[in-house]
Design a protein around this motif. Structure first.
Motif, PDB file in Angstrom:
ATOM      1  N   GLU A 115      -8.205  -2.607   1.801  1.00 46.55           N
ATOM      2  CA  GLU A 115      -9.269  -1.770   2.339  1.00 46.55           C
ATOM      3  C   GLU A 115      -8.938  -1.309   3.748  1.00 46.55           C
ATOM      4  OE1 GLU A 115      -9.701  -4.882   1.120  1.00 46.55           O
ATOM      5  OE2 GLU A 115     -10.800  -4.530  -0.733  1.00 46.55           O
ATOM      6  N   GLY A 116      -8.535  -2.249   4.618  1.00 46.24           N
ATOM      7  CA  GLY A 116      -8.248  -1.921   6.015  1.00 46.24           C
ATOM      8  C   GLY A 116      -7.044  -1.011   6.181  1.00 46.24           C
ATOM      9  N   TRP A 117      -5.931  -1.367   5.545  1.00 46.21           N
ATOM     10  CA  TRP A 117      -4.737  -0.531   5.667  1.00 46.21           C
ATOM     11  C   TRP A 117      -4.971   0.808   4.961  1.00 46.21           C
ATOM     12  CZ3 TRP A 117       0.628  -1.906   7.185  1.00 46.21           C
ATOM     13  CH2 TRP A 117       0.664  -3.051   7.993  1.00 46.21           C
ATOM     14  N   GLY A 118      -5.780   0.807   3.894  1.00 46.87           N
ATOM     15  CA  GLY A 118      -6.127   2.059   3.219  1.00 46.87           C
ATOM     16  C   GLY A 118      -6.945   2.968   4.113  1.00 46.87           C
ATOM     17  N   MET A 119      -7.955   2.398   4.800  1.00 44.46           N
ATOM     18  CA  MET A 119      -8.756   3.186   5.747  1.00 44.46           C
ATOM     19  C   MET A 119      -7.873   3.761   6.841  1.00 44.46           C
ATOM     20  SD  MET A 119     -12.200   0.881   6.185  1.00 44.46           S
ATOM     21  CE  MET A 119     -12.822   1.891   7.533  1.00 44.46           C
ATOM     22  N   TRP A 127      -5.557   6.107  15.266  1.00 43.01           N
ATOM     23  CA  TRP A 127      -5.771   5.843  13.837  1.00 43.01           C
ATOM     24  C   TRP A 127      -5.518   4.400  13.405  1.00 43.01           C
ATOM     25  CZ3 TRP A 127      -1.966   3.785  10.862  1.00 43.01           C
ATOM     26  CH2 TRP A 127      -0.667   3.824  11.375  1.00 43.01           C
ATOM     27  N   PHE A 128      -4.922   3.579  14.235  1.00 43.91           N
ATOM     28  CA  PHE A 128      -4.362   2.294  13.803  1.00 43.91           C
ATOM     29  C   PHE A 128      -5.388   1.252  13.345  1.00 43.91           C
ATOM     30  CE2 PHE A 128      -2.416  -1.882  14.633  1.00 43.91           C
ATOM     31  CZ  PHE A 128      -1.321  -1.784  13.788  1.00 43.91           C
ATOM     32  N   ALA A 129      -6.564   1.219  13.918  1.00 43.28           N
ATOM     33  CA  ALA A 129      -7.582   0.227  13.523  1.00 43.28           C
ATOM     34  C   ALA A 129      -8.641   0.902  12.660  1.00 43.28           C
ATOM     35  CB  ALA A 129      -8.232  -0.389  14.760  1.00 43.28           C
ATOM     36  N   PRO A 130      -9.100   0.205  11.610  1.00 41.04           N
ATOM     37  CA  PRO A 130     -10.131   0.820  10.761  1.00 41.04           C
ATOM     38  C   PRO A 130     -11.451   0.957  11.508  1.00 41.04           C
ATOM     39  CG  PRO A 130      -9.686  -1.429  10.036  1.00 41.04           C
ATOM     40  CD  PRO A 130      -8.702  -1.118  11.132  1.00 41.04           C
ATOM     41  N   ARG A 134      -0.343 -14.667   2.388  1.00 40.43           N
ATOM     42  CA  ARG A 134      -0.606 -13.438   1.644  1.00 40.43           C
ATOM     43  C   ARG A 134      -2.041 -13.414   1.132  1.00 40.43           C
ATOM     44  NH1 ARG A 134      -2.039 -12.470  -3.254  1.00 40.43           N
ATOM     45  NH2 ARG A 134      -0.924 -14.247  -4.059  1.00 40.43           N
ATOM     46  N   GLN A 135      -2.483 -14.534   0.595  1.00 39.39           N
ATOM     47  CA  GLN A 135      -3.850 -14.614   0.079  1.00 39.39           C
ATOM     48  C   GLN A 135      -4.869 -14.429   1.209  1.00 39.39           C
ATOM     49  OE1 GLN A 135      -3.504 -18.473  -1.789  1.00 39.39           O
ATOM     50  NE2 GLN A 135      -3.069 -17.585  -3.797  1.00 39.39           N
ATOM     51  N   ALA A 136      -4.604 -15.018   2.354  1.00 37.58           N
ATOM     52  CA  ALA A 136      -5.506 -14.873   3.501  1.00 37.58           C
ATOM     53  C   ALA A 136      -5.572 -13.410   3.946  1.00 37.58           C
ATOM     54  CB  ALA A 136      -5.054 -15.766   4.654  1.00 37.58           C
ATOM     55  N   HIS A 137      -4.410 -12.737   3.990  1.00 39.61           N
ATOM     56  CA  HIS A 137      -4.364 -11.334   4.410  1.00 39.61           C
ATOM     57  C   HIS A 137      -5.116 -10.459   3.403  1.00 39.61           C
ATOM     58  CE1 HIS A 137      -1.558  -8.165   6.483  1.00 39.61           C
ATOM     59  NE2 HIS A 137      -2.830  -7.971   6.754  1.00 39.61           N
ATOM     60  N   GLU A 138      -4.982 -10.785   2.145  1.00 36.50           N
ATOM     61  CA  GLU A 138      -5.695 -10.037   1.105  1.00 36.50           C
ATOM     62  C   GLU A 138      -7.210 -10.222   1.253  1.00 36.50           C
ATOM     63  OE1 GLU A 138      -4.472  -8.948  -3.406  1.00 36.50           O
ATOM     64  OE2 GLU A 138      -4.326 -11.055  -2.851  1.00 36.50           O
ATOM     65  N   LYS A 139      -7.634 -11.451   1.522  1.00 34.98           N
ATOM     66  CA  LYS A 139      -9.067 -11.735   1.712  1.00 34.98           C
ATOM     67  C   LYS A 139      -9.614 -11.088   2.979  1.00 34.98           C
ATOM     68  CE  LYS A 139      -9.219 -15.988  -0.917  1.00 34.98           C
ATOM     69  NZ  LYS A 139      -9.175 -17.454  -0.866  1.00 34.98           N
ATOM     70  N   MET A 140      -8.755 -10.931   4.005  1.00 37.48           N
ATOM     71  CA  MET A 140      -9.155 -10.247   5.237  1.00 37.48           C
ATOM     72  C   MET A 140      -9.418  -8.766   4.989  1.00 37.48           C
ATOM     73  SD  MET A 140      -6.861 -11.416   8.467  1.00 37.48           S
ATOM     74  CE  MET A 140      -5.436 -12.259   7.868  1.00 37.48           C
ATOM     75  N   GLY A 141      -8.946  -8.277   3.844  1.00 36.94           N
ATOM     76  CA  GLY A 141      -9.163  -6.871   3.515  1.00 36.94           C
ATOM     77  C   GLY A 141      -7.942  -5.996   3.722  1.00 36.94           C
ATOM     78  N   PHE A 142      -6.759  -6.533   3.432  1.00 35.67           N
ATOM     79  CA  PHE A 142      -5.534  -5.746   3.606  1.00 35.67           C
ATOM     80  C   PHE A 142      -5.650  -4.364   2.974  1.00 35.67           C
ATOM     81  CE2 PHE A 142      -1.623  -4.132   1.698  1.00 35.67           C
ATOM     82  CZ  PHE A 142      -0.824  -3.970   2.818  1.00 35.67           C
ATOM     83  N   LEU A 146       0.870  -1.172   0.000  1.00 38.02           N
ATOM     84  CA  LEU A 146       0.000   0.000   0.000  1.00 38.02           C
ATOM     85  C   LEU A 146       0.905   1.220   0.000  1.00 38.02           C
ATOM     86  CD1 LEU A 146      -3.121   1.017   0.823  1.00 38.02           C
ATOM     87  CD2 LEU A 146      -1.795   1.774   2.782  1.00 38.02           C
ATOM     88  N   THR A 147       0.646   2.160  -0.882  1.00 36.94           N
ATOM     89  CA  THR A 147       1.414   3.403  -0.886  1.00 36.94           C
ATOM     90  C   THR A 147       0.453   4.583  -0.978  1.00 36.94           C
ATOM     91  OG1 THR A 147       3.283   4.597  -1.874  1.00 36.94           O
ATOM     92  CG2 THR A 147       1.856   3.390  -3.389  1.00 36.94           C
TER      93      THR A 147
END
Length: 161
Positions: free
Chosen positions: A145-149, A42-45, A135-143, A18-19
């Protein structure tokens, strides 16, 4: 295929990135990652929260962060800092829980970089996983979206001063 090219391909298959360009100096972005009172804001969405942030931010230091969901369930996370370069880079992992004690199930290592870009900060978060499945699991968890929020929440906090 050379070993170097093979390793690069494997790294890409296990990494999420994420950048963001954050409208704040990198010293302030770095501070928001390293000062517990700021991190909690700010750390948790949202609507999740971060009621606990205990940080010993130094190479070899540890962290303990608890995220809480809207139903009051806590999700504790322990880890260690592998590299800390003030205002430039933070590398932490959940592979160790402090004092170089191995965790039960390592999941990822985060590489955060903070670069000056026209008076703003180019913030890059890389999540490097032990396996492609992680990696796939983290992506499905919403990496993303969550890290973006969280990156949006981080910038909101810094704009408030």
């Amino acid at each position: 295929m050379t070993a170097e090219i093979q390793n690069k391909a494997e790294d890409t298959n296990r990494e999420l990135v994420l950048t963001r360009l954050i409208d704040a100096p990198r010293e302030r972005v770095f501070a928001a990652w390293t000062q517990p009172d700021l991190l909690k804001q700010w750390f948790a969405p949202r609507p999740w929260s971060t009621p606990v942030a205990e940080l010993d931010v130094r190479t070899g230091g540890w962290n303990y962060v608890v995220m809480r969901d809207q139903d009051g369930n806590d999700y504790p996370n322990r880890g260690m800092y592998l590299e800390v370069v003030p205002n430039e880079k933070i590398v932490f992992t959940d592979a160790y829980t402090g004092d170089w004690q191995p965790s039960d199930k390592p999941f990822f290592t985060a590489v955060l970089t903070f670069e000056d870009e026209g008076g703003k900060t180019r913030y890059t978060a890389r999540a490097r996983h032990w396996t492609v499945e992680d990696r796939q699991a983290h992506e499905k968890m919403g990496f993303h979206e969550g890290w973006g929020m969280c990156a949006d929440q981080l910038e909101e906090l810094l704009k408030r001063g």
